[in-house]
Motif scaffolding. Structure first.
Motif, PDB file in Angstrom:
ATOM      1  N   PRO A 248      25.294  20.450  37.057  1.00  0.00           N
ATOM      2  CA  PRO A 248      25.910  21.215  35.974  1.00  0.00           C
ATOM      3  C   PRO A 248      26.559  22.481  36.511  1.00  0.00           C
ATOM      4  N   ILE A 249      27.777  22.725  36.118  1.00  0.00           N
ATOM      5  CA  ILE A 249      28.511  23.907  36.578  1.00  0.00           C
ATOM      6  C   ILE A 249      28.679  24.860  35.399  1.00  0.00           C
ATOM      7  N   PRO A 250      28.061  26.039  35.442  1.00  0.00           N
ATOM      8  CA  PRO A 250      28.281  27.001  34.359  1.00  0.00           C
ATOM      9  C   PRO A 250      29.764  27.373  34.299  1.00  0.00           C
ATOM     10  N   LYS A 251      30.342  27.292  33.120  1.00  0.00           N
ATOM     11  CA  LYS A 251      31.761  27.575  32.978  1.00  0.00           C
ATOM     12  C   LYS A 251      31.991  28.951  32.376  1.00  0.00           C
ATOM     13  N   GLN A 252      33.062  29.571  32.819  1.00  0.00           N
ATOM     14  CA  GLN A 252      33.410  30.899  32.355  1.00  0.00           C
ATOM     15  C   GLN A 252      34.817  30.862  31.774  1.00  0.00           C
ATOM     16  N   ALA A 253      34.990  31.459  30.607  1.00  0.00           N
ATOM     17  CA  ALA A 253      36.283  31.445  29.935  1.00  0.00           C
ATOM     18  C   ALA A 253      37.209  32.514  30.509  1.00  0.00           C
ATOM     19  N   PHE A 254      38.465  32.135  30.740  1.00  0.00           N
ATOM     20  CA  PHE A 254      39.506  33.040  31.212  1.00  0.00           C
ATOM     21  C   PHE A 254      40.748  32.825  30.358  1.00  0.00           C
ATOM     22  N   THR A 255      41.463  33.890  30.063  1.00  0.00           N
ATOM     23  CA  THR A 255      42.824  33.716  29.573  1.00  0.00           C
ATOM     24  C   THR A 255      43.691  33.358  30.783  1.00  0.00           C
ATOM     25  N   THR A 256      44.911  32.929  30.536  1.00  0.00           N
ATOM     26  CA  THR A 256      45.812  32.601  31.644  1.00  0.00           C
ATOM     27  C   THR A 256      46.016  33.805  32.554  1.00  0.00           C
ATOM     28  N   GLU A 257      46.227  34.976  31.956  1.00  0.00           N
ATOM     29  CA  GLU A 257      46.454  36.184  32.754  1.00  0.00           C
ATOM     30  C   GLU A 257      45.217  36.566  33.549  1.00  0.00           C
ATOM     31  N   GLN A 258      44.038  36.425  32.947  1.00  0.00           N
ATOM     32  CA  GLN A 258      42.803  36.725  33.661  1.00  0.00           C
ATOM     33  C   GLN A 258      42.604  35.765  34.824  1.00  0.00           C
ATOM     34  N   ALA A 259      42.920  34.489  34.613  1.00  0.00           N
ATOM     35  CA  ALA A 259      42.775  33.497  35.672  1.00  0.00           C
ATOM     36  C   ALA A 259      43.691  33.811  36.846  1.00  0.00           C
ATOM     37  N   VAL A 260      44.927  34.187  36.547  1.00  0.00           N
ATOM     38  CA  VAL A 260      45.867  34.539  37.605  1.00  0.00           C
ATOM     39  C   VAL A 260      45.344  35.728  38.406  1.00  0.00           C
ATOM     40  N   ALA A 261      44.893  36.755  37.722  1.00  0.00           N
ATOM     41  CA  ALA A 261      44.375  37.945  38.406  1.00  0.00           C
ATOM     42  C   ALA A 261      43.147  37.603  39.248  1.00  0.00           C
ATOM     43  N   HIS A 262      42.264  36.770  38.691  1.00  0.00           N
ATOM     44  CA  HIS A 262      41.048  36.387  39.412  1.00  0.00           C
ATOM     45  C   HIS A 262      41.382  35.607  40.681  1.00  0.00           C
ATOM     46  N   LEU A 263      42.291  34.657  40.599  1.00  0.00           N
ATOM     47  CA  LEU A 263      42.615  33.836  41.771  1.00  0.00           C
ATOM     48  C   LEU A 263      43.355  34.643  42.834  1.00  0.00           C
ATOM     49  N   LEU A 264      44.192  35.574  42.408  1.00  0.00           N
ATOM     50  CA  LEU A 264      44.838  36.466  43.375  1.00  0.00           C
ATOM     51  C   LEU A 264      43.797  37.318  44.100  1.00  0.00           C
ATOM     52  N   GLU A 265      42.820  37.808  43.350  1.00  0.00           N
ATOM     53  CA  GLU A 265      41.761  38.620  43.955  1.00  0.00           C
ATOM     54  C   GLU A 265      40.916  37.795  44.918  1.00  0.00           C
ATOM     55  N   GLN A 266      40.626  36.548  44.545  1.00  0.00           N
ATOM     56  CA  GLN A 266      39.828  35.669  45.411  1.00  0.00           C
ATOM     57  C   GLN A 266      40.580  35.342  46.704  1.00  0.00           C
ATOM     58  N   ARG A 267      41.889  35.172  46.601  1.00  0.00           N
ATOM     59  CA  ARG A 267      42.656  34.923  47.830  1.00  0.00           C
ATOM     60  C   ARG A 267      42.675  36.156  48.715  1.00  0.00           C
ATOM     61  N   GLU A 268      42.857  37.327  48.096  1.00  0.00           N
ATOM     62  CA  GLU A 268      42.871  38.567  48.866  1.00  0.00           C
ATOM     63  C   GLU A 268      41.521  38.827  49.521  1.00  0.00           C
ATOM     64  N   ARG A 269      40.452  38.556  48.804  1.00  0.00           N
ATOM     65  CA  ARG A 269      39.114  38.876  49.292  1.00  0.00           C
ATOM     66  C   ARG A 269      38.556  37.831  50.244  1.00  0.00           C
ATOM     67  N   PHE A 270      38.779  36.535  49.921  1.00  0.00           N
ATOM     68  CA  PHE A 270      38.145  35.468  50.698  1.00  0.00           C
ATOM     69  C   PHE A 270      39.139  34.549  51.407  1.00  0.00           C
ATOM     70  N   GLY A 271      40.395  34.547  51.001  1.00  0.00           N
ATOM     71  CA  GLY A 271      41.388  33.703  51.644  1.00  0.00           C
ATOM     72  C   GLY A 271      41.609  32.352  50.997  1.00  0.00           C
ATOM     73  N   PHE A 272      41.033  32.102  49.813  1.00  0.00           N
ATOM     74  CA  PHE A 272      41.194  30.801  49.166  1.00  0.00           C
ATOM     75  C   PHE A 272      42.614  30.637  48.626  1.00  0.00           C
TER      76      PHE A 272
END
Length: 295
Positions: A248-272
């Motif tokens: 089971p994967i706990p899911k977290q709700a994001f708006t489109t804008e929040q998702a974009v910001a989160h993925l940009l941050e994850q790439r900057e921080r971890f390289g994904f």
């Protein structure tokens, strides 16, 4: 410089030939880079190689791949031949993902051995070495602890389309260090118990430190990947297994804008930069992909 984003869809089921073709073409139309299939023998899912060949034939730009083949199910030469064939027939649109095995429960259901982790990782290491050589040498001889090859013809000549990119998935130190040495793409996973995420799992920072240590100068050449099954582009939060038999994967709700910001941050921080969504998320993530295109 950051790698540009690309997204893959992990799918495993179809009720008909038409339904599977529609899934592949929808992924391509929405802008996904790859259609990926897990290698699970006992969940009623599609068999990877046949389904991937069908998807490749029905599309023109979509890449197809395994997420990931269990090394314990096939001899490395047999799998490499299948990979070379699919790379040829898809005109270079195949991505070869490998792992050390799904789990003891599935092996027990199939009545086959499931060696300890150290043995499985060592076998996978030999498989990766053999695979690289088969795509580079006319004749391969290999003597390892687990595999022995004598005068095996490599995939040169008409079969040579260039070696498919190698993706290795893992969560533990030994697997991630092996991936850092041998793979082109590393899918950094998480450890799970029967109830969900394993609290003893290492942090992403620690996992990246292991990869950097083992990769050395080639770290900058690696593409880092992870699933984003936990992200839901909606206002609701739920728990859902990403595939039948999965944790089971706990899911977290994001708006489109929040998702974009989160993925940009994850790439900057971890390289994904290479991200996989589950088939049920495919349409919801299309606006996110559109905003991240070219970034």
């Amino acid at each position: 410089m950051s790698r540009p984003f690309r997204f893959g869809v992990v799918a495993a089921y179809a009720q008909s030939h038409r339904a599977w073709i529609e899934t592949a073409r929808k992924a391509e139309t929405l802008g996904y880079a790859t259609l990926l299939i897990p290698d699970r023998a006992n969940i009623g899912s599609l068999a990877p190689l046949t389904a991937l060949a069908t998807a490749a034939e029905a599309t023109t730009s979509l890449h197809v791949g395994s997420y990931v083949f269990s090394n314990e199910y096939r001899h490395p030469v047999i799998l490499a031949r299948e990979a070379a064939t699919l790379a040829l027939l898809s005109e270079g649109r195949f991505e070869l993902g490998l792992g050390a095995g799904v789990g003891e429960a599935e092996a027990r259901q199939l009545g086959i051995d499931f060696p300890k982790a150290g043995t499985r990782v060592a076998r996978l290491e030999e498989t990766l070495q053999i695979t690289r050589r088969l795509f580079a040498e006319e004749v391969v001889n290999f003597t390892g602890k687990h595999y022995t090859l004598r005068d095996v013809k490599g995939f040169t000549g008409p079969m040579q389309q260039g070696r498919p990119p190698l993706l290795v998935a893992g969560a533990g130190e030994r697997m991630l260090k092996l991936a850092a040495r041998e793979a082109d793409i590393i899918a950094i996973g998480s450890k799970f118990t029967g109830r969900g995420p394993d609290p003893s799992d290492a942090t992403l920072e620690q996992k990246l430190a292991w990869i950097r240590e083992a990769a050395g100068e080639r770290f900058s050449e690696l593409e880092l990947s992870q699933t984003i099954y936990h992200m839901q582009i909606s206002d609701s939060v739920s728990e859902l297994a990403p595939s039948a038999g999965g944790p089971p994967i706990p899911k977290q709700a994001f708006t489109t804008e929040q998702a974009v910001a989160h993925l940009l941050e994850q790439r900057e921080r971890f390289g994904f930069s290479y991200l996989q969504v589950y088939e049920g998320q495919m349409e919801n993530f299309a606006p996110v992909m559109a905003l991240l295109a070219g970034k």
